[in-house]
Design an enzyme around this catalytic site. Structure first.
Site, mmCIF file in Angstrom:
data_model
loop_
_atom_site.group_PDB
_atom_site.id
_atom_site.type_symbol
_atom_site.label_atom_id
_atom_site.label_comp_id
_atom_site.label_asym_id
_atom_site.label_seq_id
_atom_site.Cartn_x
_atom_site.Cartn_y
_atom_site.Cartn_z
ATOM 1 N N HIS A 222 0.816 -1.231 0.000
ATOM 2 C CA HIS A 222 0.000 0.000 0.000
ATOM 3 C C HIS A 222 0.850 1.282 0.000
ATOM 4 O O HIS A 222 0.309 2.377 0.033
ATOM 5 C CB HIS A 222 -0.940 0.034 1.208
ATOM 6 C CG HIS A 222 -1.970 -1.060 1.204
ATOM 7 N ND1 HIS A 222 -2.845 -1.255 0.154
ATOM 8 C CD2 HIS A 222 -2.259 -2.024 2.126
ATOM 9 C CE1 HIS A 222 -3.627 -2.309 0.426
ATOM 10 N NE2 HIS A 222 -3.282 -2.785 1.616
ATOM 11 N N ASP B 268 -2.870 -10.647 -2.246
ATOM 12 C CA ASP B 268 -3.443 -10.148 -0.996
ATOM 13 C C ASP B 268 -4.932 -9.814 -1.203
ATOM 14 O O ASP B 268 -5.339 -9.441 -2.307
ATOM 15 C CB ASP B 268 -2.679 -8.894 -0.567
ATOM 16 C CG ASP B 268 -3.028 -8.428 0.838
ATOM 17 O OD1 ASP B 268 -2.296 -8.769 1.773
ATOM 18 O OD2 ASP B 268 -4.049 -7.711 0.993
ATOM 19 N N HIS C 221 -6.439 -7.300 -0.331
ATOM 20 C CA HIS C 221 -6.590 -5.874 -0.645
ATOM 21 C C HIS C 221 -5.752 -5.494 -1.869
ATOM 22 O O HIS C 221 -4.644 -6.006 -2.039
ATOM 23 C CB HIS C 221 -6.153 -5.038 0.559
ATOM 24 C CG HIS C 221 -6.834 -5.457 1.829
ATOM 25 N ND1 HIS C 221 -6.271 -6.367 2.706
ATOM 26 C CD2 HIS C 221 -8.053 -5.138 2.324
ATOM 27 C CE1 HIS C 221 -7.117 -6.575 3.714
ATOM 28 N NE2 HIS C 221 -8.207 -5.843 3.507
#
Ligand SMILES: [Zn+2]
Length: 343
Positions: free
Chosen positions: A155, A189, A191
């Site tokens: 991220h 993942d 996300h």
């Protein structure tokens, strides 16, 4: 199978995070790495190596992250003097103690990612674990290497951080490997890896492929749609496969085969796997319906690409399941790749 990990990666340990109107205990705890390590070292087939630091590595971070961001992250983190000392923009009192700390949150897009005691050190050594692992893979004597990267990284972008991530371990490794040939990243993942996507969005030498829960329905909410295909020279080198929040094995398997087919057509020299184990059922941060047994099938499908692979850890927050999921995944990868062996 060689694992890269430094005990310095355990120092970062914020007490809480703010999500959906509540202050809750921090999910991305140091115990994640401690328990995984514990599971792996009890098997003689795994060998733990300490990442090494040298000047070139410190400079290498600038290839992926903005110099001002890195400088402020380090400064604010090192201004926290004792364990438990964290600055967070959901906790104004923590910022009052050090008003300079406010400036780091200009780079932050959420309330899950506090900065404080050990943050810089942990993120730095996590990045170094990925880079040292990439170096070993590039030497060509291993076909699979694991970097036990905690804190995770996917991220974090060039100018921003969030989602428990500070430095983008997978992107750093991919950048390092791309000197020797094309690199594909497979991010599984739960996300979407908005940081990694943004870093390589205009690049064609690094393909970013991600299977994740559909945007709007899951963190980070604003990225990860299928029509985000890259830009400029990178057009066609970004491939997102969003899935429904309750996705089971049948749909997941077909998404995985799509992703693997795209990677195969790209014909990379190296594969970097952003391995997020929050895709399995009963993860506190995910909602797919995949049984723990699927970890073996996942690894076996990825290994069938027969591309030298660096596995970096991203999410996975069920402390009871995570160690075994990682163990099964890595052993299967290693066994299958050895079976393909070209040595
Ligand atoms: Zn995740």
């Amino acid at each position: 199978l060689e694992i890269f990990f430094s005990y310095n990666q355990l120092k970062h340990n914020p007490p809480s995070e703010f999500f959906a109107d509540e202050i809750e205990p921090y999910l991305e705890v140091a115990d994640r790495a401690r328990l995984v390590l514990d599971r792996l070292i009890h098997d003689v087939r795994f060998k733990v190596s300490q990442p090494r630091h040298h000047k070139d590595w410190a400079e290498f971070l600038l290839k992926i992250h903005d110099p001002l961001y890195l400088a402020i992250l380090k400064e604010v983190s090192e201004s926290a003097r004792q364990p438990g000392d964290y600055y967070a923009d959901f906790d104004p009192e923590s910022l009052e103690r050090n008003s300079d700390a406010q400036k780091i949150f200009e780079f932050c897009y959420d309330t899950l990612t506090p900065i404080g005691y050990g943050t810089w050190e942990s993120a730095y050594w996590s990045a170094l674990s990925a880079l040292n692992a990439a170096e070993l893979l590039r030497k060509g004597k291993r076909r699979v290497v694991f970097a036990l990267t905690r804190p995770p990284g996917h991220h974090a972008g060039q100018f921003f951080f969030g989602g428990y991530c500070y430095l983008n371990n997978a992107a750093l490794a991919a950048e390092f490997l791309a000197v020797s040939g094309k690199v594909a990243i497979l991010d599984f993942d739960f996300h979407h890896g908005n940081g990694t996507e943004s870093i390589f969005y205009a690049r064609r030498r690094v393909l970013y492929t991600s299977i994740h829960c559909a945007p709007i329905l899951a963190y980070p909410f604003y990225t990860g749609s299928a029509d985000a295909r890259g830009t400029g020279r990178g057009t066609g080198y970004n491939f997102n496969i969003p899935l429904q929040p309750n996705c089971g094995e049948k749909h997941y398997r077909s998404a995985l085969h799509n992703a693997l087919r795209t990677i195969k057509e790209f014909s990379p020299r190296y594969l970097v796997v952003s391995a997020g184990f929050d895709i399995f059922a009963d993860d506190p941060d995910g909602s797919f319906d995949l049984t723990p047994d699927f970890s073996e099938e996942l690894a076996s499908s990825i290994a069938s690409l027969d591309v030298s692979s660096l596995i970096v850890l991203e999410g996975g927050y069920n402390l009871k399941l995570l160690p075994q999921l990682v163990y099964t995944f890595l052993l299967t990868m290693d066994k299958k790749m050895a079976g393909n062996s070209h040595f």
